[in-house]
Design an enzyme around this catalytic site. Structure first.
Site, PDB file in Angstrom:
ATOM      1  N   PHE A 137       0.860  -1.178   0.000  1.00  0.00           N
ATOM      2  CA  PHE A 137       0.000   0.000   0.000  1.00  0.00           C
ATOM      3  C   PHE A 137       0.895   1.226   0.000  1.00  0.00           C
ATOM      4  O   PHE A 137       1.759   1.370   0.865  1.00  0.00           O
ATOM      5  CB  PHE A 137      -0.921   0.029   1.222  1.00  0.00           C
ATOM      6  CG  PHE A 137      -1.735   1.299   1.313  1.00  0.00           C
ATOM      7  CD1 PHE A 137      -2.908   1.427   0.594  1.00  0.00           C
ATOM      8  CD2 PHE A 137      -1.311   2.353   2.105  1.00  0.00           C
ATOM      9  CE1 PHE A 137      -3.652   2.600   0.655  1.00  0.00           C
ATOM     10  CE2 PHE A 137      -2.036   3.523   2.172  1.00  0.00           C
ATOM     11  CZ  PHE A 137      -3.227   3.654   1.438  1.00  0.00           C
ATOM     12  N   CYS A 138       0.703   2.101  -0.971  1.00  0.00           N
ATOM     13  CA  CYS A 138       1.549   3.291  -1.103  1.00  0.00           C
ATOM     14  C   CYS A 138       0.781   4.517  -0.616  1.00  0.00           C
ATOM     15  O   CYS A 138      -0.219   4.912  -1.212  1.00  0.00           O
ATOM     16  CB  CYS A 138       1.980   3.475  -2.554  1.00  0.00           C
ATOM     17  SG  CYS A 138       3.099   4.877  -2.776  1.00  0.00           S
ATOM     18  N   GLY A 139       1.276   5.113   0.473  1.00  0.00           N
ATOM     19  CA  GLY A 139       0.619   6.299   1.004  1.00  0.00           C
ATOM     20  C   GLY A 139       0.719   7.498   0.090  1.00  0.00           C
ATOM     21  O   GLY A 139      -0.160   8.359   0.092  1.00  0.00           O
ATOM     22  N   ASN A 165      -2.097   6.862  -1.980  1.00  0.00           N
ATOM     23  CA  ASN A 165      -3.302   6.510  -1.236  1.00  0.00           C
ATOM     24  C   ASN A 165      -4.023   5.356  -1.918  1.00  0.00           C
ATOM     25  O   ASN A 165      -5.256   5.342  -2.018  1.00  0.00           O
ATOM     26  CB  ASN A 165      -4.232   7.729  -1.100  1.00  0.00           C
ATOM     27  CG  ASN A 165      -5.322   7.524  -0.067  1.00  0.00           C
ATOM     28  OD1 ASN A 165      -5.145   6.777   0.893  1.00  0.00           O
ATOM     29  ND2 ASN A 165      -6.454   8.170  -0.269  1.00  0.00           N
TER      30      ASN A 165
END
Length: 222
Positions: A184-186, A189
């Site tokens: 999951f890439c912040g 998002n």
């Protein structure tokens, strides 16, 4: 002169990025790098919790701190997307105001094009479906990714109630099972998986080219 502002901006940006990425590395254990990483991440949450408890009272402060931690860390939110935009657009503005009059016509055209391309790939990754496994596409995903009984063994997905396709994982942030889940890439998002991994790699490659090119042009103007 704008150059000191540009140097300060990229110096602070580089330091923050270094601390966030490598602050937990074993080689920095017990050093100021590890402590700085702690205060930038977990320390901020503890400080916020302390202020909330003192300002609102113990019970309400704890509830507010817990709600903020849940919203920021355990579910999708645009916080890091806003940070990305601030860093990229701030760097672009500082670069443009510093060296625009010093570069040639080709650079004046190519740099905005690279900037537009980088933002475009970022938006594509942000809004793309990473490969969410649903009841409708389950059969196709299971056929595309069978279990080899060596690296990938059948497990039952608790959300779907069926045997999960190989190489799929449940994203605890977005609450979805993703085919070929990577992370999951912040900054986007969004989860990175089968459907948008190529867009994510393109995003990284374009940013490497843009940073290398812009850095070379900036050095040529010194």
């Amino acid at each position: 002169m704008v150059w000191p502002v540009l140097y300060a901006y990229f110096g602070i940006f580089g330091a923050v990025l270094f601390l966030l990425l490598f602050g937990e590395a074993e080689m920095f254990e017990g050093t100021i790098v590890e402590r700085a990483h702690y205060y930038m991440t977990e320390g901020c949450c503890l400080c916020g919790s302390f202020v909330a408890r003192r300002a609102l009272g113990e019970a309400r402060g704890v509830r507010l701190a817990s709600a903020c931690d849940e919203w920021l860390c355990n579910r999708p939110n645009p916080a890091m997307q806003l940070v990305y935009l601030a860093l990229v657009m701030g760097g672009y503005a500082a670069y443009w105001t510093s060296v625009y009059d010093l570069v040639g016509t080709f650079d004046k055209l190519s740099i905005p094009i690279l900037m537009f391309t980088s933002i475009s790939t970022w938006l594509v990754v942000c809004w793309s479906d990473p490969g969410t496994i649903t009841a409708e596409n389950y059969e196709a995903m299971a056929a595309a990714y069978p279990h080899d009984e060596t690296l990938f063994h059948p497990i039952v997905c608790k959300t779907l109630g069926v045997v999960a396709p190989a190489r799929s994982k449940y994203c605890r942030v977005t609450k979805r099972r993703i085919a070929r889940f990577d992370h999951f890439c912040g900054w986007m998002n969004n989860s990175i998986g089968e459907n948008n991994l190529r867009y994510f790699v393109s995003f990284l490659a374009i940013h490497v080219v843009m940073c290398a090119y812009a850095g070379t042009v900036a050095l040529s103007c010194v």
